[in-house]
Write a protein that holds these residues in place. Structure first.
Motif, PDB file in Angstrom:
ATOM      1  N   PRO A 196       0.791  -1.238   0.000  1.00  0.00           N
ATOM      2  CA  PRO A 196       0.000   0.000   0.000  1.00  0.00           C
ATOM      3  C   PRO A 196       0.825   1.292   0.000  1.00  0.00           C
ATOM      4  O   PRO A 196       0.268   2.377   0.079  1.00  0.00           O
ATOM      5  CB  PRO A 196      -0.780  -0.124   1.300  1.00  0.00           C
ATOM      6  CG  PRO A 196       0.182  -0.807   2.220  1.00  0.00           C
ATOM      7  CD  PRO A 196       0.917  -1.805   1.363  1.00  0.00           C
ATOM      8  N   THR A 199      -0.145   3.914  -2.749  1.00  0.00           N
ATOM      9  CA  THR A 199      -1.376   4.669  -2.491  1.00  0.00           C
ATOM     10  C   THR A 199      -1.145   5.754  -1.447  1.00  0.00           C
ATOM     11  O   THR A 199      -1.676   6.868  -1.570  1.00  0.00           O
ATOM     12  CB  THR A 199      -2.498   3.710  -2.037  1.00  0.00           C
ATOM     13  OG1 THR A 199      -2.821   2.845  -3.126  1.00  0.00           O
ATOM     14  CG2 THR A 199      -3.742   4.474  -1.632  1.00  0.00           C
ATOM     15  N   ILE A 257     -10.054  -7.082   0.530  1.00  0.00           N
ATOM     16  CA  ILE A 257      -8.918  -6.749   1.381  1.00  0.00           C
ATOM     17  C   ILE A 257      -9.281  -5.756   2.487  1.00  0.00           C
ATOM     18  O   ILE A 257      -8.653  -5.744   3.545  1.00  0.00           O
ATOM     19  CB  ILE A 257      -7.742  -6.191   0.543  1.00  0.00           C
ATOM     20  CG1 ILE A 257      -8.122  -4.863  -0.120  1.00  0.00           C
ATOM     21  CG2 ILE A 257      -7.272  -7.192  -0.491  1.00  0.00           C
ATOM     22  CD1 ILE A 257      -6.945  -4.183  -0.811  1.00  0.00           C
ATOM     23  N   HIS A 258     -10.316  -4.954   2.282  1.00  0.00           N
ATOM     24  CA  HIS A 258     -10.652  -3.929   3.275  1.00  0.00           C
ATOM     25  C   HIS A 258     -11.229  -4.524   4.557  1.00  0.00           C
ATOM     26  O   HIS A 258     -11.259  -3.848   5.593  1.00  0.00           O
ATOM     27  CB  HIS A 258     -11.604  -2.902   2.668  1.00  0.00           C
ATOM     28  CG  HIS A 258     -10.993  -2.141   1.540  1.00  0.00           C
ATOM     29  ND1 HIS A 258     -11.265  -2.430   0.218  1.00  0.00           N
ATOM     30  CD2 HIS A 258     -10.087  -1.132   1.515  1.00  0.00           C
ATOM     31  CE1 HIS A 258     -10.567  -1.615  -0.560  1.00  0.00           C
ATOM     32  NE2 HIS A 258      -9.852  -0.811   0.196  1.00  0.00           N
ATOM     33  N   SER A 261      -8.253  -4.489   7.066  1.00  0.00           N
ATOM     34  CA  SER A 261      -7.497  -3.231   7.133  1.00  0.00           C
ATOM     35  C   SER A 261      -6.534  -3.190   8.309  1.00  0.00           C
ATOM     36  O   SER A 261      -5.404  -2.693   8.192  1.00  0.00           O
ATOM     37  CB  SER A 261      -8.462  -2.046   7.222  1.00  0.00           C
ATOM     38  OG  SER A 261      -9.231  -1.932   6.051  1.00  0.00           O
ATOM     39  N   LYS A 273      -5.424   5.353   7.890  1.00  0.00           N
ATOM     40  CA  LYS A 273      -6.650   4.657   7.505  1.00  0.00           C
ATOM     41  C   LYS A 273      -7.124   5.102   6.123  1.00  0.00           C
ATOM     42  O   LYS A 273      -7.643   4.296   5.347  1.00  0.00           O
ATOM     43  CB  LYS A 273      -7.733   4.938   8.552  1.00  0.00           C
ATOM     44  CG  LYS A 273      -8.998   4.112   8.395  1.00  0.00           C
ATOM     45  CD  LYS A 273      -8.754   2.639   8.694  1.00  0.00           C
ATOM     46  CE  LYS A 273     -10.055   1.891   8.962  1.00  0.00           C
ATOM     47  NZ  LYS A 273     -11.053   1.987   7.893  1.00  0.00           N
ATOM     48  N   ILE A 276      -5.386   3.100   3.435  1.00  0.00           N
ATOM     49  CA  ILE A 276      -5.884   1.719   3.351  1.00  0.00           C
ATOM     50  C   ILE A 276      -7.266   1.696   2.707  1.00  0.00           C
ATOM     51  O   ILE A 276      -7.563   0.848   1.861  1.00  0.00           O
ATOM     52  CB  ILE A 276      -5.933   1.069   4.749  1.00  0.00           C
ATOM     53  CG1 ILE A 276      -4.557   1.149   5.428  1.00  0.00           C
ATOM     54  CG2 ILE A 276      -6.390  -0.376   4.646  1.00  0.00           C
ATOM     55  CD1 ILE A 276      -3.413   0.551   4.653  1.00  0.00           C
ATOM     56  N   ASP A 277      -8.112   2.640   3.089  1.00  0.00           N
ATOM     57  CA  ASP A 277      -9.463   2.706   2.517  1.00  0.00           C
ATOM     58  C   ASP A 277      -9.431   3.014   1.022  1.00  0.00           C
ATOM     59  O   ASP A 277     -10.361   2.652   0.292  1.00  0.00           O
ATOM     60  CB  ASP A 277     -10.290   3.782   3.240  1.00  0.00           C
ATOM     61  CG  ASP A 277     -10.639   3.386   4.667  1.00  0.00           C
ATOM     62  OD1 ASP A 277     -10.529   2.193   4.989  1.00  0.00           O
ATOM     63  OD2 ASP A 277     -11.000   4.281   5.456  1.00  0.00           O
ATOM     64  N   SER A 278      -8.369   3.687   0.567  1.00  0.00           N
ATOM     65  CA  SER A 278      -8.268   4.077  -0.844  1.00  0.00           C
ATOM     66  C   SER A 278      -7.672   2.983  -1.727  1.00  0.00           C
ATOM     67  O   SER A 278      -7.635   3.137  -2.956  1.00  0.00           O
ATOM     68  CB  SER A 278      -7.419   5.343  -0.975  1.00  0.00           C
ATOM     69  OG  SER A 278      -8.025   6.420  -0.287  1.00  0.00           O
ATOM     70  N   LEU A 279      -7.208   1.910  -1.133  1.00  0.00           N
ATOM     71  CA  LEU A 279      -6.605   0.825  -1.920  1.00  0.00           C
ATOM     72  C   LEU A 279      -7.632   0.205  -2.862  1.00  0.00           C
ATOM     73  O   LEU A 279      -8.787  -0.017  -2.482  1.00  0.00           O
ATOM     74  CB  LEU A 279      -6.056  -0.260  -0.993  1.00  0.00           C
ATOM     75  CG  LEU A 279      -4.791   0.075  -0.209  1.00  0.00           C
ATOM     76  CD1 LEU A 279      -4.534  -1.001   0.844  1.00  0.00           C
ATOM     77  CD2 LEU A 279      -3.595   0.204  -1.135  1.00  0.00           C
ATOM     78  N   ASN A 281      -9.391  -2.728  -4.493  1.00  0.00           N
ATOM     79  CA  ASN A 281      -9.604  -4.079  -3.987  1.00  0.00           C
ATOM     80  C   ASN A 281      -8.954  -5.115  -4.892  1.00  0.00           C
ATOM     81  O   ASN A 281      -8.828  -4.922  -6.097  1.00  0.00           O
ATOM     82  CB  ASN A 281     -11.101  -4.372  -3.860  1.00  0.00           C
ATOM     83  CG  ASN A 281     -11.372  -5.497  -2.882  1.00  0.00           C
ATOM     84  OD1 ASN A 281     -10.482  -5.959  -2.177  1.00  0.00           O
ATOM     85  ND2 ASN A 281     -12.606  -5.954  -2.843  1.00  0.00           N
TER      86      ASN A 281
END
Length: 290
Positions: A196, A199, A257-258, A261, A273, A276-279, A281
């Protein structure tokens, strides 16, 4: 009289300690030997803080290795070159790497068994301070990568038909965290980052120049040293390990994947966070090729 009593008690305590010391030392030695034996018999897997390792973290966290009765130790590294050293030296039995590094190791004489394909990918990120918005602007700039690796191959591919005003300087920076730190501290012009970390770099304002997924779909590979496949004890471990690994892949493909997290933040060092939320999927964690 009271002072004499203190001296007697103090002497007794010293005597007791001297008597117990050899026993304690012997017990510590036995525990150390037992721990070494346990470590040597465990199945040790080298991995980087990148999303291709997520099935391993899920399997460990969900107790899938325990369910399959296989003792697995996940050994964290920050650079694929250090992973290579561990694999060649035999301190790990298996490793997550990229297909070009695997080929490089095989050319040097290490026999490998390809256990699985992984969704390892990179983005080419330009430092916002460098004001690079196109590949042709990379002339006379420093670009972080690793020799004999997928990032080396990706440099060739993105620059193949690009005319720059000067040479692009490829700088070997192997450590994933160090690359990101250099970007944040404006010490590098451009670099290849996996997820990650990529991102995170984009969210703080840096610019994406290329994505490895648009160049080659599959670059990650999970390998075991062939000698472990040929060993009956290790082979049995790997078969049990494969069941846990496949279950973890199915879980990720189903839940996304979320849903994990917290695990991603724990193991990758990317604690934001929002990153991670913007990754994007990943729905294609693939089973072991057994």
């Amino acid at each position: 009289m009271k002072h004499h009593l203190y001296y007697v008690l103090f002497a007794f305590a010293l005597f007791s300690c001297s008597q117990n010391a050899p026993k304690q030392s012997e017990e510590n030695a036995k525990q150390g030997i037992k721990q070494e034996q346990s470590d040597s018999l465990s199945l040790k897997i080298a991995c980087l803080p990148t999303l291709d390792a997520l099935p391993l973290w899920v399997a460990e966290d969900c107790g899938l290795f325990t369910r399959e009765k296989v003792d697995v130790r996940l050994i964290p590294f920050k650079a694929h070159m250090d992973v290579d050293t561990a694999l060649v030296g035999g301190s790990v039995e298996g490793a997550l790497t990229d297909c070009f590094r695997a080929e490089f190791l095989e050319k040097k004489g290490l026999k490998l068994n390809r256990f699985a394909v992984t969704p390892l990918s990179w983005k080419l990120i330009a430092n916002r301070q460098a004001r690079i918005k196109a590949l042709r602007q990379l002339g006379d700039k420093m670009m972080a990568m690793t020799r004999h690796s997928a990032t080396d191959y990706l440099c060739d591919e993105v620059l193949r038909n690009v005319k720059t005003t000067a040479d692009v300087f490829r700088v070997q920076i192997n450590d994933v965290d160090l690359r990101l730190s250099m970007l944040i501290n404006n010490e590098i012009d451009a670099l290849w980052l996996p997820e990650p970390q990529a991102t995170k770099a984009l969210l703080i304002g840096h610019y994406q120049l290329a994505d490895s997924k648009l160049i080659k779909d599959s670059l990650g590979v999970f390998v075991f040293a062939q000698k472990n496949i040929d060993n009956e004890f290790r082979k049995s471990q790997i078969e049990s390990f494969a069941k846990a690994y496949d279950t973890a892949c199915d879980t990720l493909n189903k839940r996304g994947i979320h849903a994990f997290s917290d695990l991603i933040m724990k193991h990758t060092g990317v604690h934001e966070k929002a990153a991670i939320d913007s990754l994007v999927n990943i729905h294609y964690y693939k089973h072991a090729t057994h």
